[in-house]
Design an enzyme around this catalytic site. Structure first.
Site, PDB file in Angstrom:
ATOM      1  N   LYS A  16     -12.372 -23.138  53.441  1.00  0.00           N
ATOM      2  CA  LYS A  16     -10.977 -22.832  53.526  1.00  0.00           C
ATOM      3  C   LYS A  16     -10.035 -23.930  52.731  1.00  0.00           C
ATOM      4  O   LYS A  16      -9.064 -23.472  51.894  1.00  0.00           O
ATOM      5  CB  LYS A  16     -10.498 -22.778  54.927  1.00  0.00           C
ATOM      6  N   ARG A  92      -6.813 -20.182  65.883  1.00  0.00           N
ATOM      7  CA  ARG A  92      -8.200 -20.335  66.305  1.00  0.00           C
ATOM      8  C   ARG A  92      -8.672 -19.809  67.560  1.00  0.00           C
ATOM      9  O   ARG A  92      -9.863 -19.927  67.995  1.00  0.00           O
ATOM     10  CB  ARG A  92      -8.536 -22.021  66.452  1.00  0.00           C
ATOM     11  N   ARG A 126     -19.828 -33.391  53.774  1.00  0.00           N
ATOM     12  CA  ARG A 126     -18.508 -33.417  52.968  1.00  0.00           C
ATOM     13  C   ARG A 126     -17.894 -34.916  53.151  1.00  0.00           C
ATOM     14  O   ARG A 126     -17.935 -35.491  53.960  1.00  0.00           O
ATOM     15  CB  ARG A 126     -17.546 -32.680  54.140  1.00  0.00           C
ATOM     16  N   ARG A 159     -15.062 -37.833  57.311  1.00  0.00           N
ATOM     17  CA  ARG A 159     -14.276 -37.568  58.458  1.00  0.00           C
ATOM     18  C   ARG A 159     -14.931 -37.891  60.001  1.00  0.00           C
ATOM     19  O   ARG A 159     -16.288 -37.724  59.740  1.00  0.00           O
ATOM     20  CB  ARG A 159     -13.831 -36.170  58.680  1.00  0.00           C
ATOM     21  N   ARG A 170     -18.317 -28.013  67.179  1.00  0.00           N
ATOM     22  CA  ARG A 170     -17.212 -27.218  66.575  1.00  0.00           C
ATOM     23  C   ARG A 170     -17.519 -25.832  66.257  1.00  0.00           C
ATOM     24  O   ARG A 170     -16.755 -24.850  66.386  1.00  0.00           O
ATOM     25  CB  ARG A 170     -16.684 -27.970  65.361  1.00  0.00           C
TER      26      ARG A 170
HETATM   27  P1  ADP Z   1     -12.592 -27.500  60.004  1.00  0.00           P
HETATM   28  O1  ADP Z   1     -11.893 -26.547  59.156  1.00  0.00           O
HETATM   29  O2  ADP Z   1     -13.726 -28.387  59.387  1.00  0.00           O
HETATM   30  O3  ADP Z   1     -13.165 -27.279  61.419  1.00  0.00           O
HETATM   31  P2  ADP Z   1     -10.101 -28.671  60.736  1.00  0.00           P
HETATM   32  O4  ADP Z   1      -9.533 -30.005  59.941  1.00  0.00           O
HETATM   33  O5  ADP Z   1      -9.352 -27.465  60.599  1.00  0.00           O
HETATM   34  O6  ADP Z   1     -11.473 -28.710  60.488  1.00  0.00           O
HETATM   35  O7  ADP Z   1      -9.990 -29.208  62.273  1.00  0.00           O
HETATM   36  C1  ADP Z   1     -10.259 -30.295  62.758  1.00  0.00           C
HETATM   37  C2  ADP Z   1     -10.305 -30.358  64.426  1.00  0.00           C
HETATM   38  O8  ADP Z   1      -8.514 -30.215  64.430  1.00  0.00           O
HETATM   39  C3  ADP Z   1     -10.589 -29.222  65.235  1.00  0.00           C
HETATM   40  O9  ADP Z   1     -11.992 -29.334  65.762  1.00  0.00           O
HETATM   41  C4  ADP Z   1      -9.664 -29.124  66.320  1.00  0.00           C
HETATM   42  O10 ADP Z   1      -9.978 -30.333  67.302  1.00  0.00           O
HETATM   43  C5  ADP Z   1      -8.246 -29.348  65.719  1.00  0.00           C
HETATM   44  N1  ADP Z   1      -7.551 -28.136  65.363  1.00  0.00           N
HETATM   45  C6  ADP Z   1      -7.382 -27.852  64.307  1.00  0.00           C
HETATM   46  N2  ADP Z   1      -6.636 -26.810  64.163  1.00  0.00           N
HETATM   47  C7  ADP Z   1      -6.410 -26.436  65.369  1.00  0.00           C
HETATM   48  C8  ADP Z   1      -5.942 -25.147  65.997  1.00  0.00           C
HETATM   49  N3  ADP Z   1      -5.487 -24.158  65.294  1.00  0.00           N
HETATM   50  N4  ADP Z   1      -5.951 -25.243  67.405  1.00  0.00           N
HETATM   51  C9  ADP Z   1      -6.564 -26.046  67.928  1.00  0.00           C
HETATM   52  N5  ADP Z   1      -6.966 -27.191  67.548  1.00  0.00           N
HETATM   53  C10 ADP Z   1      -7.090 -27.497  66.074  1.00  0.00           C
HETATM   54  P1  ADP Z   2     -13.324 -25.911  55.603  1.00  0.00           P
HETATM   55  O1  ADP Z   2     -11.817 -26.186  55.321  1.00  0.00           O
HETATM   56  O2  ADP Z   2     -13.332 -24.520  55.740  1.00  0.00           O
HETATM   57  O3  ADP Z   2     -13.803 -26.527  56.919  1.00  0.00           O
HETATM   58  P2  ADP Z   2     -14.050 -27.337  53.100  1.00  0.00           P
HETATM   59  O4  ADP Z   2     -13.174 -26.574  51.998  1.00  0.00           O
HETATM   60  O5  ADP Z   2     -13.675 -28.615  53.642  1.00  0.00           O
HETATM   61  O6  ADP Z   2     -14.212 -26.090  54.365  1.00  0.00           O
HETATM   62  O7  ADP Z   2     -15.515 -27.099  52.891  1.00  0.00           O
HETATM   63  C1  ADP Z   2     -16.654 -27.718  53.301  1.00  0.00           C
HETATM   64  C2  ADP Z   2     -17.513 -28.593  52.456  1.00  0.00           C
HETATM   65  O8  ADP Z   2     -18.255 -27.519  51.729  1.00  0.00           O
HETATM   66  C3  ADP Z   2     -16.993 -29.500  51.466  1.00  0.00           C
HETATM   67  O9  ADP Z   2     -17.661 -30.546  51.391  1.00  0.00           O
HETATM   68  C4  ADP Z   2     -16.809 -28.708  50.110  1.00  0.00           C
HETATM   69  O10 ADP Z   2     -16.945 -29.409  49.031  1.00  0.00           O
HETATM   70  C5  ADP Z   2     -18.238 -27.669  50.420  1.00  0.00           C
HETATM   71  N1  ADP Z   2     -17.867 -26.444  49.678  1.00  0.00           N
HETATM   72  C6  ADP Z   2     -16.857 -25.784  49.732  1.00  0.00           C
HETATM   73  N2  ADP Z   2     -17.051 -24.615  49.126  1.00  0.00           N
HETATM   74  C7  ADP Z   2     -18.380 -24.257  48.907  1.00  0.00           C
HETATM   75  C8  ADP Z   2     -19.436 -23.416  48.237  1.00  0.00           C
HETATM   76  N3  ADP Z   2     -18.643 -22.208  47.790  1.00  0.00           N
HETATM   77  N4  ADP Z   2     -20.451 -23.862  47.995  1.00  0.00           N
HETATM   78  C9  ADP Z   2     -21.071 -24.924  48.604  1.00  0.00           C
HETATM   79  N5  ADP Z   2     -20.354 -26.046  49.088  1.00  0.00           N
HETATM   80  C10 ADP Z   2     -18.842 -25.676  49.362  1.00  0.00           C
END
Ligand code: ADP
Ligand code: ADP
Ligand code: ZN
Length: 215
Positions: A16, A92, A126, A159, A170
């Site tokens: 995303k 979420r 990542r 992170r 998660r």
């Molecule tokens: P990823 O897309 O890798 O799961 P995010 O950066 O979106 O990670 O989220 C990291 C953390 O922030 C989540 O595990 C949660 O603890 C919190 N978080 C993010 N967005 C929300 C949401 N919409 N509602 C509740 N907690 C959230």
């Molecule tokens: P999200 O925001 O949904 O948690 P990220 O965009 O941070 O996901 O992507 C998670 C990890 O996967 C990052 O290390 C990113 O570089 C990698 N990644 C993103 N898109 C792809 C893909 N299409 N194929 C392989 N790795 C990817």
């Protein structure tokens, strides 16, 4: 015409953030991401809510959801200020989805579909830029020079919540709370499902085509 309001859904690690950066660049919208907003306010005192923990950090480190009251407020403020947005990391759970329905109108709902087996590898590999937030992967999307951001020269860090244990939690939280949100939009017939297991460039081709045809 005003800029589109885009929602991007998908499991943790689905891509995303990566695709949101492309969307921002090409469609000129604001990137509204609850994860980044919460990371910038990790130690905010939320003890008045009388919930499990007293700061966002504690929820995030445990891989749990930060309380809806906190996140809804962040999203409302950000969407009110944006001329077009890509919303990433929210909603979420179903309560957040209902709140979102009340405060805005969406033009496009994207869902990046990635198999769960793939998510752990993506998240534990990542790396993010400490300065500008750009996203990398040690294997799938490495920077030109190890540990250094291509965009700004900043330092790449892992992170706190991208450890294997927290990643698994998660993903559990996602299955329990967020999959119903995907089903909700699917039933409404609004969901554009995109194969998120393609290369980042291929995923982007599909994302761009979908936004262009639906917005
Ligand atoms: P990823 O897309 O890798 O799961 P995010 O950066 O979106 O990670 O989220 C990291 C953390 O922030 C989540 O595990 C949660 O603890 C919190 N978080 C993010 N967005 C929300 C949401 N919409 N509602 C509740 N907690 C959230
Ligand atoms: P999200 O925001 O949904 O948690 P990220 O965009 O941070 O996901 O992507 C998670 C990890 O996967 C990052 O290390 C990113 O570089 C990698 N990644 C993103 N898109 C792809 C893909 N299409 N194929 C392989 N790795 C990817
Ligand atoms: Zn950078």
């Amino acid at each position: 015409m005003s800029n589109p309001n885009i929602l991007i859904l998908g499991a943790p690690g689905a891509g995303k953030g990566t695709q949101s950066s492309n969307i921002v660049e090409v469609f000129g919208v604001e990137h509204v991401t609850t994860g980044d907003a919460l990371r910038a306010n990790k130690d905010m005192d939320i003890s008045h809510l009388d919930t499990e923990y007293d700061t966002p950090r504690a929820y995030m480190d445990a891989g749990e959801l930060v309380p809806d009251e906190v996140v809804n407020e962040i999203v409302k403020t950000a969407l009110d200020e944006a001329d077009g947005y890509v919303l990433d990391g929210y909603p979420r759970n179903l309560a957040q989805a209902e709140y979102l329905d009340e405060i805005t109108d969406l033009d496009v709902v994207l869902y990046l579909d990635v198999d769960k087996d793939e998510l752990v590898d993506r998240l534990t590999g990542r790396r993010v830029c400490d300065e500008c937030g750009a996203n990398y992967h040690v294997e799938f999307n490495p920077p030109a020079e190890e540990g250094v951001c291509d965009e700004c020269g900043g330092e790449l860090i892992q992170r706190d919540d991208d450890t294997e244990e927290t990643v698994r939690e998660r993903i559990n939280v996602y299955e329990e709370n967020t999959e119903p949100v995907i089903e909700h939009f699917e039933e409404e017939g609004e969901l554009a499902r995109i194969d998120g297991e393609q290369t980042p460039d291929e995923v982007w081709d599909d994302v761009r085509d979908t936004v262009e045809s639906e917005a």
